[in-house]
Enzyme design. Structure first.
Site, short mmCIF file in Angstrom:
data_model
loop_
_atom_site.label_atom_id
_atom_site.label_comp_id
_atom_site.label_asym_id
_atom_site.label_seq_id
_atom_site.Cartn_x
_atom_site.Cartn_y
_atom_site.Cartn_z
N GLU A 199 0.80 -1.23 0.00
CA GLU A 199 0.00 0.00 0.00
C GLU A 199 0.83 1.28 0.00
OE1 GLU A 199 -2.75 0.47 3.29
OE2 GLU A 199 -3.48 2.39 2.50
N LYS A 254 -12.54 -8.21 10.28
CA LYS A 254 -13.90 -8.70 10.00
C LYS A 254 -13.84 -10.08 9.34
CE LYS A 254 -15.04 -4.69 7.82
NZ LYS A 254 -14.02 -3.75 8.32
N ILE A 290 -0.60 -1.78 7.74
CA ILE A 290 -1.65 -1.58 8.74
C ILE A 290 -2.94 -1.38 7.97
CG2 ILE A 290 -2.61 -0.10 10.55
CD1 ILE A 290 0.14 0.60 11.49
N SER A 296 -10.96 -2.85 9.40
CA SER A 296 -9.92 -3.74 8.87
C SER A 296 -10.39 -5.14 8.51
CB SER A 296 -8.75 -3.85 9.84
OG SER A 296 -8.98 -4.85 10.84
N HIS A 319 -16.86 3.86 3.94
CA HIS A 319 -16.24 2.68 3.34
C HIS A 319 -17.25 1.62 2.90
CE1 HIS A 319 -12.11 3.52 5.45
NE2 HIS A 319 -12.46 4.44 4.59
N ARG A 324 -19.99 -5.61 2.73
CA ARG A 324 -19.29 -4.39 2.35
C ARG A 324 -19.88 -3.90 1.03
NH1 ARG A 324 -14.39 -2.67 4.08
NH2 ARG A 324 -13.31 -1.12 2.84
N1 LIG Z 1 -14.36 4.93 -0.36
C1 LIG Z 1 -13.93 3.77 0.13
N2 LIG Z 1 -14.70 2.68 0.02
C2 LIG Z 1 -14.28 1.52 0.53
N3 LIG Z 1 -13.09 1.34 1.17
C3 LIG Z 1 -12.28 2.40 1.31
C4 LIG Z 1 -12.66 3.66 0.80
N4 LIG Z 1 -11.67 4.52 1.08
C5 LIG Z 1 -10.71 3.85 1.72
N5 LIG Z 1 -11.06 2.54 1.88
C6 LIG Z 1 -10.25 1.46 2.48
O1 LIG Z 1 -10.98 0.59 3.27
C7 LIG Z 1 -10.07 -0.03 4.18
C8 LIG Z 1 -10.64 -0.06 5.55
O2 LIG Z 1 -11.84 -0.70 5.49
P1 LIG Z 1 -12.69 -0.77 6.79
O3 LIG Z 1 -13.44 0.52 6.87
O4 LIG Z 1 -13.56 -1.95 6.54
O5 LIG Z 1 -11.76 -0.97 7.91
C9 LIG Z 1 -8.84 0.78 4.21
O6 LIG Z 1 -7.81 0.07 3.62
C10 LIG Z 1 -9.23 1.99 3.44
O7 LIG Z 1 -8.18 2.51 2.74
P2 LIG Z 1 -7.06 3.39 3.46
O8 LIG Z 1 -6.06 2.44 4.04
O9 LIG Z 1 -6.47 4.18 2.38
O10 LIG Z 1 -7.78 4.20 4.52
MG LIG Z 2 -6.31 -1.32 4.11
MG LIG Z 3 -3.16 0.25 5.23
MG LIG Z 4 -4.25 3.29 4.30
#
Ligand SMILES: Nc1ncnc2c1ncn2[C@@H]1O[C@H](COP(=O)(O)O)[C@@H](O)[C@H]1OP(=O)(O)O
Ligand SMILES: [Mg+2]
Ligand SMILES: [Mg+2]
Ligand SMILES: [Mg+2]
Length: 354
Positions: A70, A268, A137, A265, A241, A282
């Protein structure tokens, strides 16, 4: 003869375990060093440090493999204090067991090599050859608030996930512990920290996360669904998300009365794989967001190896073979094999896909 992918599994588990030592140190000892990425999501010194350590272990053991990770080092190249803080952590984080540490190939030499390691994660991914996917992470927001996060590593071969490992420092060790989304900071680490693994065709396991060699493992399995109305479903904490409203409507139509368990994360995926929860929904909130392969590869395999089915909202398997994102998929529906068709049907009804 050892089973297929035995060495990859061993190295992946130890690498995740070592990276989790670093993330826990960041949480407990340090200002988190949070900076903003271009897309405004947070990244911490823990994200960079964990990615450097995992890639160093992969490069030492599987030098020809490609890596999709990432984070990238660009921001650190022109920020000496930030780089130094991360190097202080990376250069002093080791497994406490000498044999385990040496299996990972030894320490990173200096700051420059650390940046090079981080940038080895820039592969475009694809359908050919051996490619690792790393989220150092996952759930950075959960990490920052003392909730759930995961250190995620998966190996794909020709686009198919063969090995998946999830380190979840804040999940209970006990596979049967009741599922709660909130394990806030201030509580102790006692009884927490779990390492989940899956190998294609070999099942899924959990073991306590340690700081040295690997603890003994236990097989995990999803709960067979007898009555879907009694199921517990997991969803993101962040409303941005996944679509909480659609998910609530789906649960209601399935007769589910238990409140959803919200956690950040891939914890789940791990939680339903071990039978602590049943369903992970999701549903997309945006027409344009493409899910990243490092947010799903390990969890997808672990759930399937524990007796689950994982598809997108159209009922298609997640396709890890087309690059850094799941460009051919929309959303995720994960449930025990027996209950998945019923859940998917209601997902499609609510989203008017049928
Ligand atoms: N608009 C989005 N829709 C779905 N997932 C997203 C969105 N923006 C970021 N994410 C990513 O969803 C993941 C977390 O999911 P959850 O909410 O289930 O824990 C993260 O890796 C996050 O990225 P990032 O690491 O860039 O924040
Ligand atoms: Mg992630
Ligand atoms: Mg990450
Ligand atoms: Mg991130």
């Amino acid at each position: 003869m050892s089973s297929p992918y035995a060495k990859e599994l061993e190295i992946a588990q130890l690498a995740v375990q070592r990276a989790a030592i670093l993330t826990k140190r960041v949480f407990h000892e340090k200002a988190k060093g949070t900076v903003s990425k271009d897309d405004k999501s947070p990244v911490t010194i823990g994200d960079f440090g964990a990615q450097a350590l995992i890639i160093a272990a992969l490069k030492a053991n599987f030098p020809a493999d490609e890596i999709v990770a990432e984070e990238e080092a660009a921001q650190l190249r022109d920020d000496a204090p930030l780089r130094q803080t991360i190097w202080d952590l990376v250069s002093t984080t080791q497994l406490s067991d000498a044999a385990a540490e040496s299996a990972l190939g030894g320490a990173i030499k200096d700051e420059d090599e650390m940046l090079t390691m981080i940038d080895h994660g820039a592969s475009k991914g694809g359908a050919k050859g051996r490619i690792w996917a790393i989220d150092p992470i996952d759930g950075t927001k959960g990490f920052l608030r003392g909730g759930q996060y995961a250190v995620c590593l998966a190996l794909m071969v020709d686009g198919d996930v063969k090995v998946g490992v999830l380190g979840c420092p804040n999940l209970p060790v006990d596979d049967a512990a009741p599922l709660t989304g909130s394990m806030e900071s201030g509580q102790t680490d006692e009884g927490k920290g779990c390492l989940f693994s899956g190998v294609l065709g070999q099942g899924a396991t959990s073991r306590p996360l340690t700081t040295g060699s690997l603890a003994p493992e236990k097989k995990i399995a999803m709960k067979a669904i007898t009555d879907i109305a009694a199921a517990t479903f997991c969803e993101s904490v962040e409303a941005g998300h996944s679509a909480h409203g659609d998910q609530a409507e789906i649960a209601k139509k399935l007769g589910i009365t238990n409140p959803s368990v919200r956690m950040d994360s891939q914890a789940k995926y791990a939680s339903i794989a071990r039978g602590a929860g049943d369903i992970y929904l999701r549903l997309p909130v945006s027409a344009t967001y493409q899910e990243k392969i490092w947010d799903h590869a390990a969890g997808d395999l672990i759930v399937r190896e524990a007796g689950g089915a994982v598809t997108d909202i159209h009922g298609k398997r997640l396709d890890f073979s087309i690059g850094r994102t799941l460009a051919n998929n929309k959303g995720v529906v994960a449930a025990p094999v027996g209950g998945h068709p019923q859940v998917l049907a209601v997902v499609q009804e609510v989203l008017s896909l049928k």
